[in-house]
Design a protein around this motif. Structure first.
Motif, short mmCIF file in Angstrom:
data_model
loop_
_atom_site.label_atom_id
_atom_site.label_comp_id
_atom_site.label_asym_id
_atom_site.label_seq_id
_atom_site.Cartn_x
_atom_site.Cartn_y
_atom_site.Cartn_z
N PHE A 176 -78.14 -49.30 7.33
CA PHE A 176 -77.76 -49.19 5.89
C PHE A 176 -78.84 -49.67 4.72
N VAL A 177 -79.58 -50.54 5.30
CA VAL A 177 -80.79 -50.81 4.26
C VAL A 177 -81.81 -49.84 4.39
N GLU A 182 -84.03 -45.26 1.40
CA GLU A 182 -84.59 -43.90 1.47
C GLU A 182 -83.49 -43.00 0.22
N GLY A 183 -82.46 -43.55 0.09
CA GLY A 183 -81.76 -42.89 -1.11
C GLY A 183 -82.03 -42.92 -2.31
N ILE A 233 -95.61 -45.49 -5.37
CA ILE A 233 -95.06 -46.81 -5.92
C ILE A 233 -93.83 -46.71 -6.29
N ASN A 234 -93.02 -45.58 -6.09
CA ASN A 234 -91.75 -45.51 -6.72
C ASN A 234 -90.81 -46.31 -5.76
N ARG A 235 -91.28 -46.11 -4.46
CA ARG A 235 -90.21 -46.83 -3.48
C ARG A 235 -90.94 -47.91 -3.18
#
Ligand code: PEP
Ligand code: CO
Length: 457
Positions: A176-177, A182-183, A233-235
């Motif tokens: 779930f994490v 990822e989503g 760096i978005n994620r």
């Protein structure tokens, strides 16, 4: 393609089970060894929860933190429970760690590595092996991976089946994490996704919102300059950790992998050794010295400089940065006495250690009415002192370790929202150690960010 057996073994005298020849503290006694062995066989066949690539990436990040180029934020519940393996509890833990890390990035002007105390934190050390109620003595409750909290012989008898249940729940949690991240849940363009319901009512909402806006502005500015979306760096990424207490569980997921040498514990990225199980000649040290993961070790007031040095020699003989984190937990009243001689000894020998302050476990107290709690000002006190001591000794505070929750519980006293001793009974949910609630955790992050800002200027 090379097979696992072609790989050099890092320690020729070590195997995943060599710990069994040493005295192992805090282990349950399973009534039927055959059932235990059968279950361990099943556990060993299940696919791993993490990969060696992720583990090596974390080690690399922790090496940066050891050099002062990054900061580590580790946090979560004292203990996970099977009942809390549900979506909102997991999402709120992720959110609070994300929010805190954003604040720390702003203050410290460094990248932050986030490690959750989750997806495996199901075994707990206990001060006594048994518990007596109304003249009946039974084994102590040792966490959902080992036995059940209810007070009957059936509940308290260690049950190997629970190892599988814990592994499956850890898998559900990590799944779930990963999906949330990822989503796009952790996309820095959309920190509003992370907001917990009551952020608007918090006294710190204004300061937090200002920080979020600044980060958003900086991102857009960089993207305008470069003409592209800054994918890298978005994620943000997330790692998992738990106390490597129950060595049968750890052993069962310890493997060799095709493209990296050595043995990896693939049940978590960052296992740590607890303060009660760090005996130099004990089973935990034996197990941990042979795995390739980055590892933590909790050190409390009883550790001597010689012992600390011996720990570094045994756990990190190649003096590899990122391999070893000392999670120190002395308490606000003892940190000034305990920490300087250790830092001095480690520095003099040139040992690579990441200093991470756990300001929770040395500051636990019991109120007159028998409730376990921690005081906000003691927690901040130990953090500030640790920061200053490390700096004065020519080292640096490289990380923090908290017990916290994204919910508005009343388990720790103090903070701007003014939780008093009388409030503790209002919403006290932890079955083990008291956690910072959402507001207290955010306030802690803001205070820490101010502290870190002093050295980033
Ligand atoms: C814990 O982290 O919950 C714990 C038991 O800590 P320590 O080993 O530092 O006492
Ligand atoms: Co704890």
């Amino acid at each position: 393609m090379p097979t696992a057996t072609d790989k050099p073994v890092a320690h020729p005298d070590w195997t995943p089970t060599s710990w069994q020849a040493k005295p192992a503290a805090q282990q349950p006694v399973y009534p039927d060894p055959e059932v235990l062995q059968r279950t361990l066989g099943q556990l060993a066949r299940l696919p791993p929860l993490v990969t060696s690539w992720e583990i090596e990436n974390l080690k690399h990040q922790l090496a940066e933190a050891t050099r002062g180029e990054r900061f580590l934020l580790q946090g979560g519940d004292c203990s996970e429970s099977f009942a809390d393996c549900e979506s909102s509890a997991i999402a709120s833990k992720l959110k609070i760690l994300l929010q805190m890390s954003l604040v720390l990035v702003q203050g410290g002007k460094k990248r932050v590595t986030r490690i959750g105390r989750f997806a495996g934190q199901y075994a707990k050390p206990r001060s006594t092996d048994t518990e007596t109620q109304k003249g009946v003595t039974l084994p102590s409750y040792r966490g959902d991976m080992i036995n059940c909290a209810g007070f009957s012989r059936e509940d308290r008898t260690p049950n190997p089946e629970l190892l599988l249940r814990a592994f499956e729940r850890s898998g559900l949690t990590i799944n779930f994490v990963r999906s949330l991240i990822e989503g796009g849940f952790a996309d820095l363009h959309h920190p509003e996704y992370w907001e917990l319901g009551f952020v608007a009512n918090s006294q710190h909402a204004v300061e937090y919102t200002r920080m979020v806006e600044t980060i958003g502005d900086s991102l857009r500015f960089m993207e305008t300059l470069t003409g592209s979306v800054l994918a890298d760096i978005n994620r943000v990424d997330f790692f998992t950790s738990h106390e490597g207490l129950l060595l049968y569980y750890e052993q069962a997921q310890t493997r060799q992998v095709p493209r990296h040498s050595g043995w990896y514990n693939l049940s978590t990225h960052f296992p740590w050794i607890g303060d009660r199980t760090r005996a130099l000649d004990g089973a935990h040290l034996e197990y941990f010295r042979g795995i390739a993961n980055p590892i933590g070790i909790k050190i409390g007031p009883s550790v001597t400089p010689d012992e600390a040095l011996a720990l570094t020699q045994m756990l990190n003989p190649k003096n590899e940065p990122g391999r070893l984190t000392f999670i120190h937990r002395f308490g606000a009243d003892r940190v000034e006495k305990c920490l300087p001689p250790l830092v001095e000894a480690i520095r003099r020998r040139g040992q690579q250690v990441l200093w991470c302050c756990d300001p929770m476990h040395g500051n636990t107290e019991t109120t007159k009415s028998g409730i376990k709690t921690r005081r906000f000002e003691k927690i901040t006190g130990e953090l500030e002192l640790s920061y200053r001591i490390l700096k004065a000794c020519g080292a640096h505070l490289g990380g923090v370790h908290f017990e916290l929750t994204g919910d508005n519980v009343t388990e720790c006293i103090g903070g701007a929202s003014g939780v008093t001793e009388a409030d503790l009974t209002r919403d006290y949910r932890s079955t083990l150690d008291p956690r910072l609630n959402y507001e207290q955790a955010m306030e802690m992050a803001l205070l820490l960010a101010r502290l870190l800002a002093q050295s980033s200027r």
